[in-house]
Design a protein around this motif. Structure first.
Motif, PDB file in Angstrom:
ATOM      1  N   LYS A 196       0.867  -1.187   0.000  1.00  0.00           N
ATOM      2  CA  LYS A 196       0.000   0.000   0.000  1.00  0.00           C
ATOM      3  C   LYS A 196       0.900   1.233   0.000  1.00  0.00           C
ATOM      4  CE  LYS A 196      -2.370  -1.011   3.668  1.00  0.00           C
ATOM      5  NZ  LYS A 196      -3.347  -0.917   4.750  1.00  0.00           N
ATOM      6  N   TRP A 197       0.940   1.919  -1.158  1.00  0.00           N
ATOM      7  CA  TRP A 197       1.763   3.114  -1.320  1.00  0.00           C
ATOM      8  C   TRP A 197       0.990   4.315  -0.793  1.00  0.00           C
ATOM      9  CZ3 TRP A 197       1.200   7.191  -5.114  1.00  0.00           C
ATOM     10  CH2 TRP A 197       2.298   8.064  -5.175  1.00  0.00           C
ATOM     11  N   CYS A 198       1.620   5.114   0.042  1.00  0.00           N
ATOM     12  CA  CYS A 198       0.992   6.298   0.627  1.00  0.00           C
ATOM     13  C   CYS A 198       0.750   7.341  -0.455  1.00  0.00           C
ATOM     14  CB  CYS A 198       1.881   6.867   1.719  1.00  0.00           C
ATOM     15  SG  CYS A 198       1.301   8.444   2.380  1.00  0.00           S
ATOM     16  N   VAL A 199      -0.484   7.742  -0.632  1.00  0.00           N
ATOM     17  CA  VAL A 199      -0.856   8.762  -1.612  1.00  0.00           C
ATOM     18  C   VAL A 199      -0.872  10.144  -0.972  1.00  0.00           C
ATOM     19  CG1 VAL A 199      -2.751   9.576  -3.064  1.00  0.00           C
ATOM     20  CG2 VAL A 199      -2.166   7.159  -3.034  1.00  0.00           C
ATOM     21  N   CYS A 200      -1.234  10.235   0.290  1.00  0.00           N
ATOM     22  CA  CYS A 200      -1.422  11.539   0.939  1.00  0.00           C
ATOM     23  C   CYS A 200      -0.117  12.208   1.350  1.00  0.00           C
ATOM     24  CB  CYS A 200      -2.343  11.412   2.143  1.00  0.00           C
ATOM     25  SG  CYS A 200      -1.619  10.570   3.563  1.00  0.00           S
ATOM     26  N   GLY A 201       0.955  11.432   1.549  1.00  0.00           N
ATOM     27  CA  GLY A 201       2.241  11.994   1.946  1.00  0.00           C
ATOM     28  C   GLY A 201       2.385  12.210   3.439  1.00  0.00           C
ATOM     29  N   ARG A 202       1.410  11.811   4.225  1.00  0.00           N
ATOM     30  CA  ARG A 202       1.429  12.073   5.666  1.00  0.00           C
ATOM     31  C   ARG A 202       1.907  10.882   6.504  1.00  0.00           C
ATOM     32  NH1 ARG A 202      -2.401  14.997   3.096  1.00  0.00           N
ATOM     33  NH2 ARG A 202      -2.785  17.108   3.823  1.00  0.00           N
ATOM     34  N   SER A 203       2.127   9.747   5.871  1.00  0.00           N
ATOM     35  CA  SER A 203       2.547   8.542   6.569  1.00  0.00           C
ATOM     36  C   SER A 203       3.930   8.716   7.198  1.00  0.00           C
ATOM     37  CB  SER A 203       2.586   7.362   5.591  1.00  0.00           C
ATOM     38  OG  SER A 203       3.123   6.225   6.213  1.00  0.00           O
ATOM     39  N   LYS A 204       4.111   8.149   8.371  1.00  0.00           N
ATOM     40  CA  LYS A 204       5.423   8.154   9.037  1.00  0.00           C
ATOM     41  C   LYS A 204       6.269   6.979   8.559  1.00  0.00           C
ATOM     42  CE  LYS A 204       4.231  11.564  11.732  1.00  0.00           C
ATOM     43  NZ  LYS A 204       4.110  12.788  11.000  1.00  0.00           N
ATOM     44  N   ASN A 205       5.676   6.117   7.739  1.00  0.00           N
ATOM     45  CA  ASN A 205       6.323   4.906   7.239  1.00  0.00           C
ATOM     46  C   ASN A 205       6.521   5.010   5.722  1.00  0.00           C
ATOM     47  OD1 ASN A 205       7.351   2.300   7.338  1.00  0.00           O
ATOM     48  ND2 ASN A 205       5.343   1.368   7.059  1.00  0.00           N
ATOM     49  N   GLN A 206       6.986   6.142   5.240  1.00  0.00           N
ATOM     50  CA  GLN A 206       7.126   6.371   3.794  1.00  0.00           C
ATOM     51  C   GLN A 206       8.024   5.329   3.164  1.00  0.00           C
ATOM     52  OE1 GLN A 206       5.543   8.385   1.776  1.00  0.00           O
ATOM     53  NE2 GLN A 206       4.460   9.445   3.399  1.00  0.00           N
ATOM     54  N   PRO A 207       7.710   4.853   1.995  1.00  0.00           N
ATOM     55  CA  PRO A 207       6.657   5.258   1.070  1.00  0.00           C
ATOM     56  C   PRO A 207       5.349   4.499   1.277  1.00  0.00           C
ATOM     57  CG  PRO A 207       8.041   3.666  -0.029  1.00  0.00           C
ATOM     58  CD  PRO A 207       8.618   3.870   1.353  1.00  0.00           C
ATOM     59  N   TYR A 208       5.269   3.723   2.334  1.00  0.00           N
ATOM     60  CA  TYR A 208       4.087   2.903   2.568  1.00  0.00           C
ATOM     61  C   TYR A 208       3.087   3.603   3.485  1.00  0.00           C
ATOM     62  CZ  TYR A 208       7.356  -0.458   0.673  1.00  0.00           C
ATOM     63  OH  TYR A 208       8.271  -1.079  -0.130  1.00  0.00           O
ATOM     64  N   ASP A 230       0.524   4.155   6.550  1.00  0.00           N
ATOM     65  CA  ASP A 230       0.387   3.750   7.949  1.00  0.00           C
ATOM     66  C   ASP A 230      -0.991   4.114   8.513  1.00  0.00           C
ATOM     67  OD1 ASP A 230       0.490   6.480   8.355  1.00  0.00           O
ATOM     68  OD2 ASP A 230       2.221   6.439   9.686  1.00  0.00           O
ATOM     69  N   GLY A 231      -1.900   4.570   7.639  1.00  0.00           N
ATOM     70  CA  GLY A 231      -3.247   4.927   8.073  1.00  0.00           C
ATOM     71  C   GLY A 231      -3.420   6.391   8.421  1.00  0.00           C
ATOM     72  N   SER A 232      -2.398   7.201   8.253  1.00  0.00           N
ATOM     73  CA  SER A 232      -2.488   8.627   8.584  1.00  0.00           C
ATOM     74  C   SER A 232      -3.589   9.329   7.800  1.00  0.00           C
ATOM     75  CB  SER A 232      -1.162   9.326   8.316  1.00  0.00           C
ATOM     76  OG  SER A 232      -0.172   8.840   9.181  1.00  0.00           O
ATOM     77  N   HIS A 233      -3.842   8.860   6.567  1.00  0.00           N
ATOM     78  CA  HIS A 233      -4.883   9.483   5.738  1.00  0.00           C
ATOM     79  C   HIS A 233      -6.246   9.405   6.418  1.00  0.00           C
ATOM     80  CE1 HIS A 233      -5.180   5.219   4.742  1.00  0.00           C
ATOM     81  NE2 HIS A 233      -6.441   5.466   4.485  1.00  0.00           N
ATOM     82  N   PHE A 234      -6.485   8.338   7.134  1.00  0.00           N
ATOM     83  CA  PHE A 234      -7.767   8.147   7.793  1.00  0.00           C
ATOM     84  C   PHE A 234      -7.885   9.028   9.033  1.00  0.00           C
ATOM     85  CE2 PHE A 234     -10.565   5.998  10.814  1.00  0.00           C
ATOM     86  CZ  PHE A 234     -11.714   5.925  10.048  1.00  0.00           C
ATOM     87  N   PHE A 235      -6.855   9.015   9.869  1.00  0.00           N
ATOM     88  CA  PHE A 235      -6.906   9.764  11.122  1.00  0.00           C
ATOM     89  C   PHE A 235      -6.852  11.273  10.906  1.00  0.00           C
ATOM     90  CE2 PHE A 235      -5.254   5.557  12.311  1.00  0.00           C
ATOM     91  CZ  PHE A 235      -6.295   5.178  13.128  1.00  0.00           C
ATOM     92  N   GLN A 236      -6.235  11.700   9.810  1.00  0.00           N
ATOM     93  CA  GLN A 236      -6.177  13.130   9.507  1.00  0.00           C
ATOM     94  C   GLN A 236      -7.295  13.544   8.542  1.00  0.00           C
ATOM     95  OE1 GLN A 236      -2.240  14.506   8.524  1.00  0.00           O
ATOM     96  NE2 GLN A 236      -1.308  13.121   9.994  1.00  0.00           N
ATOM     97  N   ARG A 237      -8.184  12.596   8.233  1.00  0.00           N
ATOM     98  CA  ARG A 237      -9.371  12.845   7.404  1.00  0.00           C
ATOM     99  C   ARG A 237      -9.026  13.563   6.098  1.00  0.00           C
ATOM    100  NH1 ARG A 237     -13.979  14.956  11.366  1.00  0.00           N
ATOM    101  NH2 ARG A 237     -15.319  14.147   9.748  1.00  0.00           N
ATOM    102  N   LEU A 262      -8.154  10.840   1.024  1.00  0.00           N
ATOM    103  CA  LEU A 262      -7.277  10.124   0.097  1.00  0.00           C
ATOM    104  C   LEU A 262      -7.042   8.724   0.636  1.00  0.00           C
ATOM    105  CD1 LEU A 262      -4.675  12.978  -0.422  1.00  0.00           C
ATOM    106  CD2 LEU A 262      -6.489  12.312  -1.991  1.00  0.00           C
ATOM    107  N   PHE A 263      -6.822   7.783  -0.275  1.00  0.00           N
ATOM    108  CA  PHE A 263      -6.630   6.400   0.133  1.00  0.00           C
ATOM    109  C   PHE A 263      -5.371   5.844  -0.515  1.00  0.00           C
ATOM    110  CE2 PHE A 263     -10.544   6.195   2.297  1.00  0.00           C
ATOM    111  CZ  PHE A 263     -11.384   7.047   1.619  1.00  0.00           C
ATOM    112  N   PRO A 264      -4.718   4.865   0.120  1.00  0.00           N
ATOM    113  CA  PRO A 264      -3.471   4.329  -0.423  1.00  0.00           C
ATOM    114  C   PRO A 264      -3.694   3.600  -1.750  1.00  0.00           C
ATOM    115  CG  PRO A 264      -4.216   2.978   1.401  1.00  0.00           C
ATOM    116  CD  PRO A 264      -5.115   4.179   1.349  1.00  0.00           C
TER     117      PRO A 264
END
Length: 129
Positions: free
Chosen positions: A60-72, A74-81, A84-86
């Motif tokens: 699952k590639w991070c699309v939003c750029g907010r993940s702490k586990n780049q480039p994958y 970590d669910g940050s897109h959901f918690f930061q609303r 965007l989805f991976p």
């Protein structure tokens, strides 16, 4: 719902049927936007990252750029609303790949050199695209 559409079509009102479908999509879309407003991706890093991908594994590639586990993701897109989805992808064989971290690539999840552009290089990491 499909019974209503079928009934409207038998009456000969194709325009009303199309309008009904449009309204349903618009209502769902506004509900979705309320809970998950779309935000722009942010630049995670100004350079790509080289990774080793295993055959048959789903990534699952991070699309939003907010993940702490780049480039994958970590669910940050959901918690930061972000709304965007991976991007899920799977490779056929074991191989090394260069994945995009600026989130502006035209060949996601792979780097296409967009990070070298003046627009990306002049922007700050963490800023929206």
């Amino acid at each position: 719902m499909t019974g209503v559409v079928a009934r409207l079509q038998t009456v000969g009102s194709c325009a009303a049927s199309a309008q009904l479908k449009w309204n349903q999509i618009r209502v769902f879309s506004s509900w979705l936007n309320k809970w998950f407003p779309r935000k722009k991706p942010v630049i995670a890093q100004k350079k790509p990252i080289k990774v080793f991908l295993k055959a048959g594994k789903t990534y699952k590639w991070c699309v939003c750029g907010r993940s702490k586990n780049q480039p994958y993701c970590d669910g940050s897109h959901f918690f930061q609303r972000t709304g965007l989805f991976p991007l899920r992808f799977k490779v056929e064989e074991d191989r090394s790949a260069v994945l995009c971290n600026c989130k502006a690539t035209m060949k996601p999840p792979y780097c296409d050199g967009t990070h070298k552009s003046e627009r990306i290089q002049n922007a700050q990491e963490g800023s929206p695209l």
